[in-house]
Scaffold this motif. Structure first.
Motif, short mmCIF file in Angstrom:
data_model
loop_
_atom_site.label_atom_id
_atom_site.label_comp_id
_atom_site.label_asym_id
_atom_site.label_seq_id
_atom_site.Cartn_x
_atom_site.Cartn_y
_atom_site.Cartn_z
N ALA A 4 -2.75 6.00 -9.44
CA ALA A 4 -3.55 4.78 -9.49
C ALA A 4 -2.83 3.65 -8.77
O ALA A 4 -1.61 3.51 -8.88
CB ALA A 4 -3.79 4.37 -10.93
N THR A 5 -3.59 2.87 -8.03
CA THR A 5 -3.08 1.61 -7.49
C THR A 5 -4.00 0.50 -7.99
O THR A 5 -5.21 0.66 -8.05
CB THR A 5 -3.05 1.59 -5.94
N SER A 6 -3.40 -0.60 -8.41
CA SER A 6 -4.18 -1.72 -8.95
C SER A 6 -3.89 -2.99 -8.17
O SER A 6 -2.78 -3.20 -7.69
CB SER A 6 -3.84 -1.94 -10.42
N GLU A 7 -4.90 -3.80 -8.10
CA GLU A 7 -4.78 -5.10 -7.42
C GLU A 7 -5.34 -6.16 -8.35
O GLU A 7 -6.45 -6.02 -8.86
CB GLU A 7 -5.57 -5.07 -6.11
N ARG A 8 -4.56 -7.19 -8.60
CA ARG A 8 -5.02 -8.32 -9.41
C ARG A 8 -5.40 -9.46 -8.48
O ARG A 8 -4.76 -9.68 -7.46
CB ARG A 8 -3.93 -8.75 -10.37
N TYR A 9 -6.43 -10.18 -8.87
CA TYR A 9 -6.90 -11.27 -8.02
C TYR A 9 -7.55 -12.34 -8.89
O TYR A 9 -7.83 -12.12 -10.06
CB TYR A 9 -7.89 -10.75 -6.98
N THR A 10 -7.77 -13.50 -8.29
CA THR A 10 -8.45 -14.60 -8.96
C THR A 10 -9.83 -14.75 -8.34
O THR A 10 -9.97 -14.86 -7.12
CB THR A 10 -7.66 -15.92 -8.80
#
Length: 107
Positions: A4-10
């Motif tokens: 899994a790869t995750s990306e956090r963003y606003t």
């Protein structure tokens, strides 16, 4: 195995969002066998390889699979409960620039 790869963003409204993508990783031969014996669920890994797309048929339907054909896999961090080997005169401590926290790991 899957990674899994995750990306956090606003978001535009200021709320936080996260997007997780699962990747199928394929590693063949002796390296694949060795990895199967030592890799653990939830372990952070670095994978080096090529993205491959293949087509196959299942239940009369043509399908496409995208996989990472791995040449190398390396564990990036030890289990947080594992003992860190450090010289006796210098205690182990995290890098001053390290900002990764447990809740940031996507597993």
């Amino acid at each position: 195995f899957s990674l899994a790869t995750s990306e956090r963003y606003t978001k535009k409204d200021g709320s936080k969002g996260e997007s997780t993508t699962w990747h199928n990783i394929v590693m063949w031969g002796e390296r694949g066998k060795a990895l199967a014996n030592v890799a653990k669920k939830g372990q952070m890994m670095m994978v080096v390889g090529s993205i491959k797309t293949r087509q196959y048929e299942k239940d009369g339907q043509k399908r496409t699979a995208t996989e990472v054909d791995a040449r190398d896999c390396v564990a990036l961090f030890a289990n947080k409960n594992a003992q860190v080997d450090a010289p006796a005169d210098k205690p182990a401590k995290p890098d001053a620039g390290s900002s990764i926290e447990d809740d940031e790991i996507p597993f």
